[in-house]
Design a protein around this motif. Structure first.
Motif, PDB file in Angstrom:
ATOM      1  N   GLY A 153      37.173  41.080  55.564  1.00  0.00           N
ATOM      2  CA  GLY A 153      36.734  40.983  54.442  1.00  0.00           C
ATOM      3  C   GLY A 153      36.866  41.973  53.642  1.00  0.00           C
ATOM      4  O   GLY A 153      37.193  41.842  52.345  1.00  0.00           O
ATOM      5  N   ALA A 154      36.967  43.218  53.950  1.00  0.00           N
ATOM      6  CA  ALA A 154      37.279  44.618  53.274  1.00  0.00           C
ATOM      7  C   ALA A 154      38.591  44.482  52.882  1.00  0.00           C
ATOM      8  O   ALA A 154      39.005  44.851  51.675  1.00  0.00           O
ATOM      9  N   PHE A 155      39.293  44.173  53.733  1.00  0.00           N
ATOM     10  CA  PHE A 155      41.056  43.924  53.508  1.00  0.00           C
ATOM     11  C   PHE A 155      41.230  43.022  52.318  1.00  0.00           C
ATOM     12  O   PHE A 155      42.064  43.324  51.513  1.00  0.00           O
ATOM     13  N   LEU A 156      40.609  41.986  52.536  1.00  0.00           N
ATOM     14  CA  LEU A 156      40.858  40.611  51.313  1.00  0.00           C
ATOM     15  C   LEU A 156      40.582  41.110  50.012  1.00  0.00           C
ATOM     16  O   LEU A 156      41.019  40.895  48.856  1.00  0.00           O
ATOM     17  N   HIS A 157      39.145  42.066  49.952  1.00  0.00           N
ATOM     18  CA  HIS A 157      39.011  42.458  48.734  1.00  0.00           C
ATOM     19  C   HIS A 157      39.828  43.436  48.298  1.00  0.00           C
ATOM     20  O   HIS A 157      40.149  43.140  46.849  1.00  0.00           O
ATOM     21  N   MET A 158      40.334  44.130  48.940  1.00  0.00           N
ATOM     22  CA  MET A 158      41.355  45.292  48.231  1.00  0.00           C
ATOM     23  C   MET A 158      42.502  44.860  47.824  1.00  0.00           C
ATOM     24  O   MET A 158      43.210  45.101  47.015  1.00  0.00           O
ATOM     25  N   ALA A 159      43.104  43.699  49.026  1.00  0.00           N
ATOM     26  CA  ALA A 159      44.406  43.151  48.680  1.00  0.00           C
ATOM     27  C   ALA A 159      44.225  42.131  47.308  1.00  0.00           C
ATOM     28  O   ALA A 159      45.146  42.232  46.739  1.00  0.00           O
ATOM     29  N   ALA A 160      43.332  41.377  47.092  1.00  0.00           N
ATOM     30  CA  ALA A 160      42.857  40.765  45.824  1.00  0.00           C
ATOM     31  C   ALA A 160      43.116  41.733  44.696  1.00  0.00           C
ATOM     32  O   ALA A 160      43.608  41.120  43.644  1.00  0.00           O
ATOM     33  N   ASP A 161      42.335  42.642  44.630  1.00  0.00           N
ATOM     34  CA  ASP A 161      42.239  43.901  43.756  1.00  0.00           C
ATOM     35  C   ASP A 161      43.484  44.543  43.450  1.00  0.00           C
ATOM     36  O   ASP A 161      43.855  44.317  42.182  1.00  0.00           O
ATOM     37  N   ALA A 162      44.446  44.404  44.597  1.00  0.00           N
ATOM     38  CA  ALA A 162      45.810  44.997  43.933  1.00  0.00           C
ATOM     39  C   ALA A 162      46.588  44.069  43.200  1.00  0.00           C
ATOM     40  O   ALA A 162      47.278  44.182  42.408  1.00  0.00           O
ATOM     41  N   ALA A 163      46.357  42.776  43.716  1.00  0.00           N
ATOM     42  CA  ALA A 163      47.041  41.640  43.096  1.00  0.00           C
ATOM     43  C   ALA A 163      46.596  41.300  41.577  1.00  0.00           C
ATOM     44  O   ALA A 163      47.363  41.507  40.399  1.00  0.00           O
ATOM     45  N   VAL A 164      45.185  41.655  41.522  1.00  0.00           N
ATOM     46  CA  VAL A 164      44.765  41.313  39.962  1.00  0.00           C
ATOM     47  C   VAL A 164      45.082  42.589  39.144  1.00  0.00           C
ATOM     48  O   VAL A 164      45.274  42.362  38.047  1.00  0.00           O
ATOM     49  N   SER A 165      45.183  43.717  39.711  1.00  0.00           N
ATOM     50  CA  SER A 165      45.820  45.064  38.927  1.00  0.00           C
ATOM     51  C   SER A 165      47.100  44.736  38.382  1.00  0.00           C
ATOM     52  O   SER A 165      47.687  45.235  37.532  1.00  0.00           O
ATOM     53  N   VAL A 166      47.876  44.252  39.413  1.00  0.00           N
ATOM     54  CA  VAL A 166      49.170  43.964  38.771  1.00  0.00           C
ATOM     55  C   VAL A 166      49.328  42.719  37.500  1.00  0.00           C
ATOM     56  O   VAL A 166      49.991  43.180  36.582  1.00  0.00           O
ATOM     57  N   GLY A 167      48.265  41.885  37.792  1.00  0.00           N
ATOM     58  CA  GLY A 167      48.143  41.011  36.512  1.00  0.00           C
ATOM     59  C   GLY A 167      47.647  41.761  35.296  1.00  0.00           C
ATOM     60  O   GLY A 167      47.991  41.368  34.227  1.00  0.00           O
ATOM     61  N   VAL A 168      46.918  42.618  35.527  1.00  0.00           N
ATOM     62  CA  VAL A 168      46.396  43.326  34.128  1.00  0.00           C
ATOM     63  C   VAL A 168      47.590  44.192  33.719  1.00  0.00           C
ATOM     64  O   VAL A 168      47.606  44.484  32.462  1.00  0.00           O
ATOM     65  N   VAL A 169      48.289  44.826  34.634  1.00  0.00           N
ATOM     66  CA  VAL A 169      49.547  45.581  34.219  1.00  0.00           C
ATOM     67  C   VAL A 169      50.501  44.680  33.296  1.00  0.00           C
ATOM     68  O   VAL A 169      51.083  45.043  32.290  1.00  0.00           O
ATOM     69  N   LEU A 170      50.717  43.564  33.813  1.00  0.00           N
ATOM     70  CA  LEU A 170      51.430  42.388  33.086  1.00  0.00           C
ATOM     71  C   LEU A 170      51.062  42.220  31.814  1.00  0.00           C
ATOM     72  O   LEU A 170      51.792  42.321  30.850  1.00  0.00           O
ATOM     73  N   GLY A 171      49.623  42.007  31.871  1.00  0.00           N
ATOM     74  CA  GLY A 171      48.817  41.771  30.506  1.00  0.00           C
ATOM     75  C   GLY A 171      49.089  42.772  29.423  1.00  0.00           C
ATOM     76  O   GLY A 171      49.303  42.646  28.529  1.00  0.00           O
TER      77      GLY A 171
END
Length: 303
Positions: A153-171
């Motif tokens: 659960g902890a790993f998935l939260h952080m991994a998802a956040d990393a992917a989301v942050s990449v999306g925000v960078v692209l935005g």
């Protein structure tokens, strides 16, 4: 005639106290930075991600508390210890994340059609920091995350956040070069989708464990077959498998034996097989002899 055997083993996992502490500290610092720049720039994507990161910190704290409790010794009242707290923490983590989806989606939809000037470079820089921090935090929980739902659960939260942050960078890049402000609420909706996808499996698995279902990594039919294939075992019945925590599994079963003088040998073989093949460390095995089983299977029996 019957005989009981209880085997109580304990799994020893990696010490995650330092990982939880570092993860919480890093993410708290980043939340403050992201929220401040999200407010100053008017970026919903940054604010939504900051809110999600806050829920992740709460999730990390829950997982940390459960991890601590799971390592406490059993008591007279809690004879299996506090391991089940890791199941509750995983379930609460999933529910917290899903609860955050509604607010993010509502705010994102209300932003569509609203013209505003967003500083793309600020969004790029702040989100890039998030990529680094979230990736580093996820790596802290990568080891053994497939074997522990609480750690996963902890790993998935952080991994998802990393992917989301990449999306925000692209935005931020799109806003900086083409002034496409609609991309900000669109990315917020994307954040919600990523959260839901990454959380659904966690919610399903933790709910199943809370309801004492067989853990996903164990095939009950294979356990049944392996027990019946043991030498001198004629039949098995009343097989039950359930989780004591996100890392420990319990089992109880009745073995019907052909010979009455090999109890200890069969018990040792069954216990060892369950540990080695299925990682079941708490087993309660009751021995029955074929004549007793046949007698109890009939509507009447003469003695």
């Amino acid at each position: 005639m019957s005989h009981h055997h209880h085997d109580h083993g304990h799994s020893h996992s990696q010490n995650y106290n330092r990982s939880f502490a570092l993860g919480v500290i890093l993410n708290l610092i980043y939340i403050v930075v992201e929220a401040v720049y999200g407010i100053l720039s008017g970026s919903l994507a940054l604010l939504a991600d900051a809110g999600h990161n806050l829920s992740d910190v709460l999730g990390l704290l829950l997982a940390w508390a459960a991890y601590y409790l799971s390592n406490l010794k059993p008591t007279e009242r809690h004879t299996y210890g506090w391991g089940a707290s890791t199941i509750l923490a995983a379930l609460l983590n999933a529910l917290i994340l899903i609860a955050a989806l509604g607010g993010i989606c509502w705010e994102a939809i209300s932003r569509f059609g609203t013209e505003q000037t967003l500083p793309g470079m600020t969004i790029i820089v702040v989100a890039a920091i998030g990529v680094v921090i979230n990736t580093a935090t996820a790596l802290l929980f990568m080891k053994n995350q497939h074997d522990d739902l609480n750690i996963r659960g902890a790993f998935l939260h952080m991994a998802a956040d990393a992917a989301v942050s990449v999306g925000v960078v692209l935005g931020g890049v799109a806003i900086y070069f083409w002034q496409t402000t609609w991309i900000d609420p669109a990315l917020s909706l994307l954040i919600a989708v990523v959260i839901f996808i990454s959380t659904w499996g966690l919610l399903k698995d933790s709910l199943n464990l809370a309801l004492q279902a067989v853990p996903r990594n164990i095939d009950p039919s294979k356990v049944h077959q392996s027990l019946e294939e043991l030498d001198n075992v004629r039949h098995i019945h009343d097989l039950h498998i359930w989780a004591l925590s996100t890392t420990e599994t319990a089992l109880s079963v009745h073995l019907v034996l052909e010979e009455i003088n090999r109890n200890d040998e069969i018990l040792a073989a069954a216990s060892e097989m369950l540990k080695e093949k299925f990682k079941i460390v708490h087993s309660t095995i009751q021995i029955e002899h074929s004549t007793d089983y046949e007698c109890h299977s009939e509507t009447s029996c003469n003695h």
